[in-house]
Design a protein around this motif. Structure first.
Motif, PDB file in Angstrom:
ATOM      1  N   LYS A 163     -19.587 -42.183  -4.893  1.00 19.09           N
ATOM      2  CA  LYS A 163     -20.994 -42.558  -5.039  1.00 19.09           C
ATOM      3  C   LYS A 163     -21.483 -43.310  -3.809  1.00 19.09           C
ATOM      4  O   LYS A 163     -22.611 -43.089  -3.330  1.00 19.09           O
ATOM      5  N   LYS A 214     -20.351 -43.047  -0.758  1.00 20.85           N
ATOM      6  CA  LYS A 214     -20.504 -42.098   0.346  1.00 20.85           C
ATOM      7  C   LYS A 214     -21.776 -41.271   0.176  1.00 20.85           C
ATOM      8  O   LYS A 214     -22.516 -41.025   1.136  1.00 20.85           O
ATOM      9  N   GLN A 215     -22.028 -40.853  -1.049  1.00 21.02           N
ATOM     10  CA  GLN A 215     -23.220 -40.044  -1.320  1.00 21.02           C
ATOM     11  C   GLN A 215     -24.491 -40.817  -1.011  1.00 21.02           C
ATOM     12  O   GLN A 215     -25.459 -40.263  -0.470  1.00 21.02           O
ATOM     13  N   GLU A 216     -24.504 -42.108  -1.349  1.00 19.99           N
ATOM     14  CA  GLU A 216     -25.707 -42.924  -1.176  1.00 19.99           C
ATOM     15  C   GLU A 216     -25.713 -43.721   0.127  1.00 19.99           C
ATOM     16  O   GLU A 216     -26.593 -44.545   0.349  1.00 19.99           O
ATOM     17  N   ARG A 260     -17.527 -36.099  -2.329  1.00 23.29           N
ATOM     18  CA  ARG A 260     -18.838 -35.534  -2.677  1.00 23.29           C
ATOM     19  C   ARG A 260     -18.692 -34.288  -3.541  1.00 23.29           C
ATOM     20  O   ARG A 260     -19.435 -34.107  -4.515  1.00 23.29           O
ATOM     21  N   ARG A 314     -20.082 -33.413  -7.635  1.00 24.27           N
ATOM     22  CA  ARG A 314     -20.816 -32.215  -8.087  1.00 24.27           C
ATOM     23  C   ARG A 314     -20.076 -31.513  -9.216  1.00 24.27           C
ATOM     24  O   ARG A 314     -20.678 -31.108 -10.220  1.00 24.27           O
TER      25      ARG A 314
END
Length: 258
Positions: free
Chosen positions: A189, A191-193, A237, A241
């Motif tokens: 999370k 890394k995604q944000e 990531r 998903r």
């Protein structure tokens, strides 16, 4: 929610305690049946199955209507499951005298499971009715944890792990596995944000470091779970998903984690 429930516990005068969320419903005979189970099996805690009210319709859990009885460390293991007794508050009836520890009001997540575990020391026997009697209102796809709530979940799981290491060491690998998975989720999370808060990132890194090797060496953690852990670490990531798709499918089938 924890503060409200603690206020109720301080005010309650009866011999039994039950919790119902404000947006949920119960079957008219739920507490009669739970009370009967306590009496028939000389139990201190009784739980029942759940009907999940979702946008896909009302999804009752599978069960034959029978009653299972648990004692000792088995109860600790049962509240960690994703089916059966689990660590919810609202599908249970407690003997008030067996509640010794209030809910932790510092937590945003998982305070119910921690409460159950902390109060099991005085529970000699628990009964579970597989009949679905509690109607729990859910968003079918749930809400993805924010980093803030995820860190609170990790706080709760760390406290839970301490309880299990002391009271149910044979099952302690389960909350430790779940704690590691939480930290790996938070890493993905972040890394995604594009999280930049070094205190947050350091907490996540130290959490993974503290538990990764021990969980991977644990013989009772399945090879499949270990593979998922490695995949999540290597491809954070992509793992997010995939997890979203899997959870959506499970929710459509009425399956939720505890």
């Amino acid at each position: 929610a924890a503060a409200a429930r603690n206020a109720g516990l301080r005010t309650a005068k009866g011999a039994f305690i039950g919790f119902v969320d404000s947006d949920d419903r119960i079957e008219p005979d739920m507490y009669r049946k739970l009370l009967l189970a306590l009496s028939e099996h000389d139990a201190d805690l009784a739980g029942c199955g759940v009907i999940h009210e979702t946008e896909y319709g009302a999804i009752p859990e599978k069960g034959d209507g029978g009653t299972a009885v648990f004692e000792g460390e088995t109860i600790y293991r049962e509240i960690l499951g994703s089916q059966g007794m689990r660590g919810y508050l609202w599908n249970k009836l407690f003997k008030r005298a067996r509640i010794r520890v209030p809910l932790d009001e510092s937590l945003l997540q998982c305070e119910d499971l921690l409460f159950c575990a902390q109060n099991l020391e005085s529970v000699r026997r628990a009964a579970y009715l597989s009949e679905s009697l509690y109607r729990y209102t859910r968003k079918a796809d749930g809400e993805e944890l924010s980093i803030k709530r995820g860190l609170s979940l990790a706080d709760a799981q760390e406290k839970l792990l301490a309880v299990y290491r002391e009271k149910a060491p044979g099952s302690a690998y389960i909350p430790e596995r779940n704690l590691l998975k939480t930290f790996l989720y938070l890493r993905a999370k972040a890394k995604q944000e594009h999280e930049r808060d070094e205190a947050v990132l350091s907490r996540i890194r130290s959490g993974i470091k503290a538990h990764f090797c021990r969980v991977m060496r644990e013989k009772d953690v399945s090879v499949k779970t270990k593979g998922n852990i490695v995949f999540t670490y290597l491809f954070p990531r992509a793992s997010l998903r995939i997890k979203r798709r899997i959870l959506k499918k499970r929710h459509q089938n009425g399956i939720w984690e505890s």
